[in-house]
Design a protein around this motif. Structure first.
Motif, PDB file in Angstrom:
ATOM      1  N   TYR A 287       7.722 -13.625  11.110  1.00 56.38           N
ATOM      2  CA  TYR A 287       6.274 -13.797  11.097  1.00 56.38           C
ATOM      3  C   TYR A 287       5.608 -12.950  10.010  1.00 56.38           C
ATOM      4  O   TYR A 287       4.665 -13.396   9.363  1.00 56.38           O
ATOM      5  CB  TYR A 287       5.680 -13.496  12.474  1.00 56.38           C
ATOM      6  CG  TYR A 287       6.032 -14.562  13.476  1.00 56.38           C
ATOM      7  CD1 TYR A 287       5.465 -15.826  13.401  1.00 56.38           C
ATOM      8  CD2 TYR A 287       6.968 -14.319  14.477  1.00 56.38           C
ATOM      9  CE1 TYR A 287       5.802 -16.819  14.310  1.00 56.38           C
ATOM     10  CE2 TYR A 287       7.307 -15.309  15.384  1.00 56.38           C
ATOM     11  CZ  TYR A 287       6.718 -16.553  15.297  1.00 56.38           C
ATOM     12  OH  TYR A 287       7.053 -17.537  16.190  1.00 56.38           O
ATOM     13  N   LEU A 288       6.124 -11.749   9.825  1.00 62.09           N
ATOM     14  CA  LEU A 288       5.581 -10.894   8.766  1.00 62.09           C
ATOM     15  C   LEU A 288       5.810 -11.530   7.392  1.00 62.09           C
ATOM     16  O   LEU A 288       4.887 -11.671   6.593  1.00 62.09           O
ATOM     17  CB  LEU A 288       6.221  -9.505   8.823  1.00 62.09           C
ATOM     18  CG  LEU A 288       5.732  -8.529   7.756  1.00 62.09           C
ATOM     19  CD1 LEU A 288       4.315  -8.067   8.066  1.00 62.09           C
ATOM     20  CD2 LEU A 288       6.669  -7.331   7.666  1.00 62.09           C
ATOM     21  N   LEU A 289       7.044 -11.938   7.128  1.00 65.83           N
ATOM     22  CA  LEU A 289       7.366 -12.473   5.807  1.00 65.83           C
ATOM     23  C   LEU A 289       6.753 -13.847   5.552  1.00 65.83           C
ATOM     24  O   LEU A 289       6.392 -14.153   4.406  1.00 65.83           O
ATOM     25  CB  LEU A 289       8.881 -12.515   5.603  1.00 65.83           C
ATOM     26  CG  LEU A 289       9.564 -11.153   5.501  1.00 65.83           C
ATOM     27  CD1 LEU A 289      11.034 -11.318   5.182  1.00 65.83           C
ATOM     28  CD2 LEU A 289       8.895 -10.255   4.489  1.00 65.83           C
ATOM     29  N   ASP A 290       6.618 -14.664   6.586  1.00 70.35           N
ATOM     30  CA  ASP A 290       5.976 -15.962   6.383  1.00 70.35           C
ATOM     31  C   ASP A 290       4.559 -15.785   5.831  1.00 70.35           C
ATOM     32  O   ASP A 290       4.079 -16.614   5.062  1.00 70.35           O
ATOM     33  CB  ASP A 290       5.939 -16.770   7.685  1.00 70.35           C
ATOM     34  CG  ASP A 290       7.293 -17.392   8.033  1.00 70.35           C
ATOM     35  OD1 ASP A 290       8.184 -17.437   7.165  1.00 70.35           O
ATOM     36  OD2 ASP A 290       7.454 -17.831   9.191  1.00 70.35           O
ATOM     37  N   GLU A 291       3.915 -14.703   6.210  1.00 71.98           N
ATOM     38  CA  GLU A 291       2.560 -14.417   5.715  1.00 71.98           C
ATOM     39  C   GLU A 291       2.585 -13.721   4.348  1.00 71.98           C
ATOM     40  O   GLU A 291       1.761 -13.995   3.491  1.00 71.98           O
ATOM     41  CB  GLU A 291       1.835 -13.526   6.731  1.00 71.98           C
ATOM     42  CG  GLU A 291       0.425 -13.170   6.352  1.00 71.98           C
ATOM     43  CD  GLU A 291      -0.574 -14.305   6.521  1.00 71.98           C
ATOM     44  OE1 GLU A 291      -1.544 -14.342   5.732  1.00 71.98           O
ATOM     45  OE2 GLU A 291      -0.395 -15.155   7.398  1.00 71.98           O
ATOM     46  N   LEU A 292       3.563 -12.809   4.148  1.00 72.41           N
ATOM     47  CA  LEU A 292       3.580 -11.995   2.925  1.00 72.41           C
ATOM     48  C   LEU A 292       4.233 -12.661   1.714  1.00 72.41           C
ATOM     49  O   LEU A 292       3.831 -12.409   0.583  1.00 72.41           O
ATOM     50  CB  LEU A 292       4.288 -10.664   3.192  1.00 72.41           C
ATOM     51  CG  LEU A 292       3.597  -9.698   4.141  1.00 72.41           C
ATOM     52  CD1 LEU A 292       4.407  -8.422   4.270  1.00 72.41           C
ATOM     53  CD2 LEU A 292       2.185  -9.388   3.666  1.00 72.41           C
TER      54      LEU A 292
ATOM     55  N   ALA B 168      -4.345  -1.935   6.740  1.00 78.69           N
ATOM     56  CA  ALA B 168      -4.010  -3.186   7.423  1.00 78.69           C
ATOM     57  C   ALA B 168      -3.944  -2.979   8.931  1.00 78.69           C
ATOM     58  O   ALA B 168      -4.428  -3.811   9.705  1.00 78.69           O
ATOM     59  CB  ALA B 168      -2.687  -3.737   6.899  1.00 78.69           C
ATOM     60  N   LEU B 169      -3.349  -1.864   9.352  1.00 82.46           N
ATOM     61  CA  LEU B 169      -3.296  -1.547  10.791  1.00 82.46           C
ATOM     62  C   LEU B 169      -4.703  -1.394  11.361  1.00 82.46           C
ATOM     63  O   LEU B 169      -5.013  -1.925  12.438  1.00 82.46           O
ATOM     64  CB  LEU B 169      -2.510  -0.254  11.031  1.00 82.46           C
ATOM     65  CG  LEU B 169      -1.007  -0.334  11.160  1.00 82.46           C
ATOM     66  CD1 LEU B 169      -0.415   1.058  11.292  1.00 82.46           C
ATOM     67  CD2 LEU B 169      -0.601  -1.209  12.317  1.00 82.46           C
ATOM     68  N   ALA B 170      -5.540  -0.651  10.659  1.00 88.13           N
ATOM     69  CA  ALA B 170      -6.907  -0.410  11.129  1.00 88.13           C
ATOM     70  C   ALA B 170      -7.680  -1.723  11.255  1.00 88.13           C
ATOM     71  O   ALA B 170      -8.388  -1.939  12.249  1.00 88.13           O
ATOM     72  CB  ALA B 170      -7.631   0.541  10.175  1.00 88.13           C
ATOM     73  N   LEU B 171      -7.529  -2.590  10.288  1.00 89.61           N
ATOM     74  CA  LEU B 171      -8.224  -3.877  10.324  1.00 89.61           C
ATOM     75  C   LEU B 171      -7.656  -4.793  11.410  1.00 89.61           C
ATOM     76  O   LEU B 171      -8.419  -5.449  12.128  1.00 89.61           O
ATOM     77  CB  LEU B 171      -8.132  -4.572   8.960  1.00 89.61           C
ATOM     78  CG  LEU B 171      -8.922  -3.922   7.829  1.00 89.61           C
ATOM     79  CD1 LEU B 171      -8.523  -4.534   6.481  1.00 89.61           C
ATOM     80  CD2 LEU B 171     -10.415  -4.075   8.074  1.00 89.61           C
ATOM     81  N   ALA B 172      -6.340  -4.839  11.521  1.00 92.67           N
ATOM     82  CA  ALA B 172      -5.697  -5.731  12.487  1.00 92.67           C
ATOM     83  C   ALA B 172      -6.090  -5.402  13.926  1.00 92.67           C
ATOM     84  O   ALA B 172      -6.269  -6.302  14.747  1.00 92.67           O
ATOM     85  CB  ALA B 172      -4.180  -5.673  12.332  1.00 92.67           C
ATOM     86  N   TYR B 173      -6.198  -4.117  14.215  1.00 95.45           N
ATOM     87  CA  TYR B 173      -6.483  -3.698  15.592  1.00 95.45           C
ATOM     88  C   TYR B 173      -7.913  -3.193  15.778  1.00 95.45           C
ATOM     89  O   TYR B 173      -8.258  -2.749  16.877  1.00 95.45           O
ATOM     90  CB  TYR B 173      -5.468  -2.636  16.027  1.00 95.45           C
ATOM     91  CG  TYR B 173      -4.107  -3.244  16.257  1.00 95.45           C
ATOM     92  CD1 TYR B 173      -3.828  -3.916  17.442  1.00 95.45           C
ATOM     93  CD2 TYR B 173      -3.116  -3.180  15.285  1.00 95.45           C
ATOM     94  CE1 TYR B 173      -2.593  -4.495  17.655  1.00 95.45           C
ATOM     95  CE2 TYR B 173      -1.877  -3.754  15.494  1.00 95.45           C
ATOM     96  CZ  TYR B 173      -1.622  -4.412  16.685  1.00 95.45           C
ATOM     97  OH  TYR B 173      -0.395  -4.989  16.892  1.00 95.45           O
ATOM     98  N   ASP B 174      -8.712  -3.257  14.736  1.00 96.53           N
ATOM     99  CA  ASP B 174     -10.099  -2.784  14.785  1.00 96.53           C
ATOM    100  C   ASP B 174     -10.177  -1.350  15.324  1.00 96.53           C
ATOM    101  O   ASP B 174     -10.948  -1.037  16.236  1.00 96.53           O
ATOM    102  CB  ASP B 174     -10.960  -3.736  15.615  1.00 96.53           C
ATOM    103  CG  ASP B 174     -12.450  -3.493  15.387  1.00 96.53           C
ATOM    104  OD1 ASP B 174     -12.807  -2.963  14.307  1.00 96.53           O
ATOM    105  OD2 ASP B 174     -13.250  -3.794  16.292  1.00 96.53           O
TER     106      ASP B 174
ATOM    107  N   ILE C  36       6.043  -9.337  17.994  1.00 93.46           N
ATOM    108  CA  ILE C  36       5.740 -10.596  17.321  1.00 93.46           C
ATOM    109  C   ILE C  36       4.235 -10.755  17.119  1.00 93.46           C
ATOM    110  O   ILE C  36       3.779 -11.057  16.005  1.00 93.46           O
ATOM    111  CB  ILE C  36       6.338 -11.790  18.090  1.00 93.46           C
ATOM    112  CG1 ILE C  36       7.871 -11.720  17.999  1.00 93.46           C
ATOM    113  CG2 ILE C  36       5.823 -13.111  17.543  1.00 93.46           C
ATOM    114  CD1 ILE C  36       8.602 -12.725  18.849  1.00 93.46           C
ATOM    115  N   ALA C  37       3.465 -10.528  18.177  1.00 96.71           N
ATOM    116  CA  ALA C  37       2.006 -10.642  18.054  1.00 96.71           C
ATOM    117  C   ALA C  37       1.482  -9.642  17.030  1.00 96.71           C
ATOM    118  O   ALA C  37       0.555  -9.944  16.268  1.00 96.71           O
ATOM    119  CB  ALA C  37       1.341 -10.425  19.407  1.00 96.71           C
ATOM    120  N   GLY C  38       2.082  -8.453  16.979  1.00 94.72           N
ATOM    121  CA  GLY C  38       1.676  -7.432  16.013  1.00 94.72           C
ATOM    122  C   GLY C  38       1.948  -7.858  14.581  1.00 94.72           C
ATOM    123  O   GLY C  38       1.123  -7.646  13.692  1.00 94.72           O
TER     124      GLY C  38
END
Length: 186
Positions: A14-19, A108-114, A150-152
């Motif tokens: 999932y990470l690589l499909d996006e990156l 990215a962590l800060a944005l992903a989890y607000d 996975i969700a992360g």
């Protein structure tokens, strides 16, 4: 040209499909294949490399977590699985675990989890060198209890910026993939 990524676990997929669209040049296709852990990945490597029957220029990338092992020995053992297949293969190790790559991009962590305070992680000694965090996955769960693998990956990946990431193993992965894809200037 097509790059086939053999991965240890679904969260890597999932990470690589996006990156990968951010990493690869236009016109390079890719396919990510996840496994159910390192043993499943290691068992499948020789079979997949020998049995891959697709015309054209197909190259392989193996991505494996370090998990406390010696990087050089791990890489050599993975390369040994590729011998006698006649396939171009790039082996990359995520130090210690893929989750260290998230710590390499605290924005990215800060944005992903607000959670704005996550932006300050690089100012703490413990998180300054993402690849040296002994158990990044455990650290992530301590900081973000709601994180799931996975969700992360699905949540963090869209916010990751390749050039901003301070994880040396992530940057080594990126430069190796770009080189394999024919980007000579990386």
């Amino acid at each position: 040209m097509k790059l086939v990524f053999l991965l240890e676990e679904p969260s890597m997929k999932y990470l690589l499909d996006e990156l990968l669209p951010k990493i690869l040049p236009e016109g390079v296709e890719f396919q990510t294949i996840s496994h159910t852990g390192k043993r499943a990945l290691e068992r499948s490597i020789p079979r997949k490399l020998r049995g891959w029957n697709e015309p054209g220029d197909v190259r392989f990338v193996i991505l494996h977590d370090q998990d406390g092992r010696d990087c050089r020995e791990l890489k050599q053992s993975l390369l040994a699985l590729c011998q006698d297949t006649g396939r171009p293969v790039l082996v990359r190790i995520a130090c210690q675990e893929m989750e260290a790559w998230y710590f390499g991009d605290s924005e990215a962590l800060a944005l992903a989890y607000d959670i704005p305070k996550l932006r300050k992680l690089p100012f703490q000694r413990k998180y300054r060198a993402p690849d040296n965090i002994p158990s990044p996955k455990e650290e992530l769960y301590k900081l973000i209890p709601q994180h799931q693998q996975i969700a992360g990956a699905k949540r963090v990946a869209p916010h990751m910026v390749i050039e901003r990431n301070t994880s040396p193993s992530f940057q080594c992965f990126v430069s190796g993939v770009r080189r394999l894809a024919g980007l000579a200037d990386t």
